[in-house]
Motif scaffolding. Structure first.
Motif, PDB file in Angstrom:
ATOM      1  N   GLN A 115      11.076  72.002   8.987  1.00 54.04           N
ATOM      2  CA  GLN A 115      10.802  72.912  10.103  1.00 54.04           C
ATOM      3  C   GLN A 115       9.727  72.337  11.022  1.00 54.04           C
ATOM      4  N   GLN A 116       8.722  71.676  10.450  1.00 51.18           N
ATOM      5  CA  GLN A 116       7.679  71.055  11.256  1.00 51.18           C
ATOM      6  C   GLN A 116       8.249  69.948  12.130  1.00 51.18           C
ATOM      7  N   HIS A 117       9.127  69.130  11.570  1.00 47.59           N
ATOM      8  CA  HIS A 117       9.760  68.054  12.351  1.00 47.59           C
ATOM      9  C   HIS A 117      10.606  68.645  13.475  1.00 47.59           C
ATOM     10  N   ARG A 118      11.327  69.699  13.157  1.00 48.78           N
ATOM     11  CA  ARG A 118      12.159  70.368  14.166  1.00 48.78           C
ATOM     12  C   ARG A 118      11.278  70.927  15.277  1.00 48.78           C
ATOM     13  N   SER A 119      10.170  71.555  14.905  1.00 49.53           N
ATOM     14  CA  SER A 119       9.238  72.119  15.873  1.00 49.53           C
ATOM     15  C   SER A 119       8.654  71.020  16.760  1.00 49.53           C
ATOM     16  N   GLU A 120       8.274  69.897  16.159  1.00 50.91           N
ATOM     17  CA  GLU A 120       7.730  68.776  16.924  1.00 50.91           C
ATOM     18  C   GLU A 120       8.764  68.226  17.908  1.00 50.91           C
ATOM     19  N   TYR A 121      10.019  68.159  17.466  1.00 48.82           N
ATOM     20  CA  TYR A 121      11.092  67.689  18.342  1.00 48.82           C
ATOM     21  C   TYR A 121      11.192  68.592  19.579  1.00 48.82           C
ATOM     22  N   PHE A 122      11.218  69.900  19.368  1.00 47.63           N
ATOM     23  CA  PHE A 122      11.334  70.821  20.494  1.00 47.63           C
ATOM     24  C   PHE A 122      10.091  70.800  21.382  1.00 47.63           C
ATOM     25  N   TYR A 123       8.934  70.572  20.783  1.00 44.26           N
ATOM     26  CA  TYR A 123       7.707  70.461  21.567  1.00 44.26           C
ATOM     27  C   TYR A 123       7.789  69.255  22.512  1.00 44.26           C
ATOM     28  N   VAL A 124       8.231  68.121  21.990  1.00 39.56           N
ATOM     29  CA  VAL A 124       8.374  66.914  22.817  1.00 39.56           C
ATOM     30  C   VAL A 124       9.417  67.145  23.905  1.00 39.56           C
ATOM     31  N   GLN A 125      10.522  67.787  23.557  1.00 37.71           N
ATOM     32  CA  GLN A 125      11.555  68.087  24.552  1.00 37.71           C
ATOM     33  C   GLN A 125      10.996  68.988  25.652  1.00 37.71           C
ATOM     34  N   LEU A 179       2.835  82.236  14.731  1.00 34.34           N
ATOM     35  CA  LEU A 179       4.014  82.869  14.146  1.00 34.34           C
ATOM     36  C   LEU A 179       4.642  82.019  13.043  1.00 34.34           C
ATOM     37  N   ASP A 180       4.176  80.770  12.914  1.00 34.18           N
ATOM     38  CA  ASP A 180       4.665  79.846  11.898  1.00 34.18           C
ATOM     39  C   ASP A 180       6.183  79.680  11.985  1.00 34.18           C
ATOM     40  N   LYS A 181       6.648  79.454  13.231  1.00 36.03           N
ATOM     41  CA  LYS A 181       8.074  79.284  13.481  1.00 36.03           C
ATOM     42  C   LYS A 181       8.294  78.160  14.475  1.00 36.03           C
ATOM     43  N   SER A 182       9.448  77.521  14.373  1.00 38.86           N
ATOM     44  CA  SER A 182       9.844  76.525  15.354  1.00 38.86           C
ATOM     45  C   SER A 182      10.213  77.254  16.657  1.00 38.86           C
ATOM     46  N   PRO A 183       9.985  76.624  17.806  1.00 41.55           N
ATOM     47  CA  PRO A 183      10.275  77.290  19.078  1.00 41.55           C
ATOM     48  C   PRO A 183      11.715  77.790  19.210  1.00 41.55           C
TER      49      PRO A 183
END
Length: 74
Positions: A5-15, A44-48
């Motif tokens: 989930q952290q990797h997914r969140s980081e991906y969306f942050y960069v996007q 919220l401890d969630k991916s965007p």
């Protein structure tokens, strides 16, 4: 969040940063928007991509309660 989930969140942050840059946003705007996104996803401890309308309503209601002069006086 777990590691995936952290990797997914980081991906969306960069996007998010890429899209704001491509839209021609000024650096200060990109900074403000990206800080807001980090703050929301951290609290919220969630991916965007998993945030719901209810999550955002709850988050911003709490922000208003904590930072509004109106609520501080009561």
């Amino acid at each position: 969040m777990n590691k995936a989930q952290q990797h997914r969140s980081e991906y969306f942050y960069v996007q998010h940063l890429i899209h704001l840059t491509l839209q021609g946003k000024r650096p200060a705007t990109i900074d403000a928007y990206s800080r807001a996104l980090r703050r929301i996803t951290h609290q919220l401890d969630k991916s965007p991509d998993t945030l719901t309308t209810d999550d955002l309503k709850r988050y911003f209601t709490e922000r208003i309660k904590r930072h509004s002069w109106k609520y501080r006086e009561n």
